[in-house]
Design a protein around this motif. Sequence first.
Motif, PDB file in Angstrom:
ATOM      1  N   GLY A 170      33.424  48.796  38.411  1.00 56.87           N
ATOM      2  CA  GLY A 170      33.416  50.034  39.178  1.00 56.87           C
ATOM      3  C   GLY A 170      32.755  51.193  38.453  1.00 56.87           C
ATOM      4  O   GLY A 170      32.794  52.328  38.931  1.00 56.87           O
ATOM      5  N   TYR A 179      39.247  39.603  46.434  1.00 56.17           N
ATOM      6  CA  TYR A 179      37.808  39.356  46.262  1.00 56.17           C
ATOM      7  C   TYR A 179      37.219  40.403  45.308  1.00 56.17           C
ATOM      8  O   TYR A 179      36.549  40.082  44.328  1.00 56.17           O
ATOM      9  CB  TYR A 179      37.128  39.423  47.632  1.00 56.17           C
ATOM     10  CG  TYR A 179      35.673  39.019  47.667  1.00 56.17           C
ATOM     11  CD1 TYR A 179      35.287  37.760  48.097  1.00 56.17           C
ATOM     12  CD2 TYR A 179      34.668  39.930  47.311  1.00 56.17           C
ATOM     13  CE1 TYR A 179      33.947  37.395  48.151  1.00 56.17           C
ATOM     14  CE2 TYR A 179      33.334  39.578  47.365  1.00 56.17           C
ATOM     15  CZ  TYR A 179      32.974  38.301  47.782  1.00 56.17           C
ATOM     16  OH  TYR A 179      31.650  37.952  47.838  1.00 56.17           O
ATOM     17  N   ARG A 180      37.538  41.691  45.589  1.00 52.33           N
ATOM     18  CA  ARG A 180      37.016  42.790  44.756  1.00 52.33           C
ATOM     19  C   ARG A 180      37.573  42.710  43.332  1.00 52.33           C
ATOM     20  O   ARG A 180      36.844  42.927  42.364  1.00 52.33           O
ATOM     21  CB  ARG A 180      37.392  44.146  45.351  1.00 52.33           C
ATOM     22  CG  ARG A 180      36.630  44.488  46.606  1.00 52.33           C
ATOM     23  CD  ARG A 180      36.786  45.966  46.944  1.00 52.33           C
ATOM     24  NE  ARG A 180      36.292  46.256  48.274  1.00 52.33           N
ATOM     25  CZ  ARG A 180      37.056  46.337  49.354  1.00 52.33           C
ATOM     26  NH1 ARG A 180      38.357  46.183  49.263  1.00 52.33           N
ATOM     27  NH2 ARG A 180      36.526  46.591  50.531  1.00 52.33           N
ATOM     28  N   THR A 234      23.388  43.491  44.537  1.00 54.46           N
ATOM     29  CA  THR A 234      23.233  42.066  44.849  1.00 54.46           C
ATOM     30  C   THR A 234      21.804  41.583  44.665  1.00 54.46           C
ATOM     31  O   THR A 234      21.490  40.442  45.012  1.00 54.46           O
ATOM     32  CB  THR A 234      23.665  41.803  46.307  1.00 54.46           C
ATOM     33  OG1 THR A 234      23.020  42.759  47.151  1.00 54.46           O
ATOM     34  CG2 THR A 234      25.167  41.921  46.460  1.00 54.46           C
ATOM     35  N   MET A 243      35.565  39.960  41.543  1.00 59.69           N
ATOM     36  CA  MET A 243      34.123  40.193  41.419  1.00 59.69           C
ATOM     37  C   MET A 243      33.781  41.386  40.534  1.00 59.69           C
ATOM     38  O   MET A 243      32.671  41.480  40.010  1.00 59.69           O
ATOM     39  CB  MET A 243      33.491  40.370  42.814  1.00 59.69           C
ATOM     40  CG  MET A 243      33.571  39.126  43.682  1.00 59.69           C
ATOM     41  SD  MET A 243      32.941  37.637  42.886  1.00 59.69           S
ATOM     42  CE  MET A 243      31.183  37.963  42.882  1.00 59.69           C
ATOM     43  N   ARG A 244      34.754  42.309  40.329  1.00 64.59           N
ATOM     44  CA  ARG A 244      34.473  43.477  39.478  1.00 64.59           C
ATOM     45  C   ARG A 244      34.267  43.055  38.022  1.00 64.59           C
ATOM     46  O   ARG A 244      33.748  43.816  37.210  1.00 64.59           O
ATOM     47  CB  ARG A 244      35.578  44.532  39.612  1.00 64.59           C
ATOM     48  CG  ARG A 244      36.869  44.200  38.913  1.00 64.59           C
ATOM     49  CD  ARG A 244      38.005  45.076  39.422  1.00 64.59           C
ATOM     50  NE  ARG A 244      37.777  46.502  39.226  1.00 64.59           N
ATOM     51  CZ  ARG A 244      38.014  47.159  38.101  1.00 64.59           C
ATOM     52  NH1 ARG A 244      38.492  46.514  37.061  1.00 64.59           N
ATOM     53  NH2 ARG A 244      37.795  48.452  38.014  1.00 64.59           N
ATOM     54  N   PRO A 273      40.289  40.962  50.978  1.00 66.96           N
ATOM     55  CA  PRO A 273      39.237  41.776  50.349  1.00 66.96           C
ATOM     56  C   PRO A 273      39.641  42.328  48.978  1.00 66.96           C
ATOM     57  O   PRO A 273      38.818  42.363  48.056  1.00 66.96           O
ATOM     58  CB  PRO A 273      39.005  42.895  51.355  1.00 66.96           C
ATOM     59  CG  PRO A 273      39.382  42.295  52.671  1.00 66.96           C
ATOM     60  CD  PRO A 273      40.507  41.348  52.385  1.00 66.96           C
ATOM     61  N   ASP A 274      40.912  42.736  48.810  1.00 67.74           N
ATOM     62  CA  ASP A 274      41.346  43.293  47.518  1.00 67.74           C
ATOM     63  C   ASP A 274      41.246  42.257  46.407  1.00 67.74           C
ATOM     64  O   ASP A 274      40.853  42.561  45.280  1.00 67.74           O
ATOM     65  CB  ASP A 274      42.799  43.782  47.607  1.00 67.74           C
ATOM     66  CG  ASP A 274      42.881  45.130  48.297  1.00 67.74           C
ATOM     67  OD1 ASP A 274      41.817  45.710  48.586  1.00 67.74           O
ATOM     68  OD2 ASP A 274      44.008  45.588  48.555  1.00 67.74           O
TER      69      ASP A 274
END
Length: 170
Positions: free
Chosen positions: A159, A15-16, A46, A19-20, A12-13
């Motif tokens: 973010g 991925y984030r 989204t 995507m950020r 997940p880290d």
Amino acid sequence: MNLAAVTPAIQPDQYRAVMRHFPTGVAAICATDPASGRPCGLIVGTFQALSLNPALVTFSIARTSTSWPKIRSSASFSVNLLADGQQPVCKALAGKSEDKFAAIEWNQSAYGTPHIAGSVGWIDCTIQQELDGGDHVLVIARVLEMVADDGDPLVFHGGRLGGFRESAAA
Ligand SMILES: Cc1cc2nc3c(=O)[nH]c(=O)nc-3n(C[C@H](O)[C@H](O)[C@H](O)COP(=O)(O)O)c2cc1C
């Protein structure tokens, strides 16, 4: 070769972290909760255009969402395209307050959906399909009515929330 078998799972880290770098608009998905008669809603990054004819839009909702079950139990819902300056609206609807609309100005549409004042666009929809999207549900919605106002959109990037800035042509 079965790539799924040899490729390590994406964490997940990671991925984030990737995507950020992809900015999105900010939309509030809202409805009148049939059980309480009160407005409910949440923020999504989204939201996307999907099809012109028929007019379809799409967004994805985390399976942990507590607002989505209320929204999907309503006959129709609204997509409010947030404007730059509506950061407080974003914060309120992305939170977990019991009454997210306490400080939000809104009007009821002809479809009975909440339209948040000051947004740059309002799209009333019904659910066409919900598809498996892993830990999210991918929603495809049919557009019933759509209208826009002047103003700059709210943008989510890295973010942070802010406005759109046009860069000079080369
Ligand atoms: C800029 C931004 C984009 C977001 N995008 C999504 C999204 O696409 N899907 C989603 O399920 N949650 C998204 N969220 C998180 C939800 O708005 C948040 O989890 C909300 O508290 C869910 O509330 P609920 O439990 O009342 O449904 C986003 C939040 C922010 C601030």
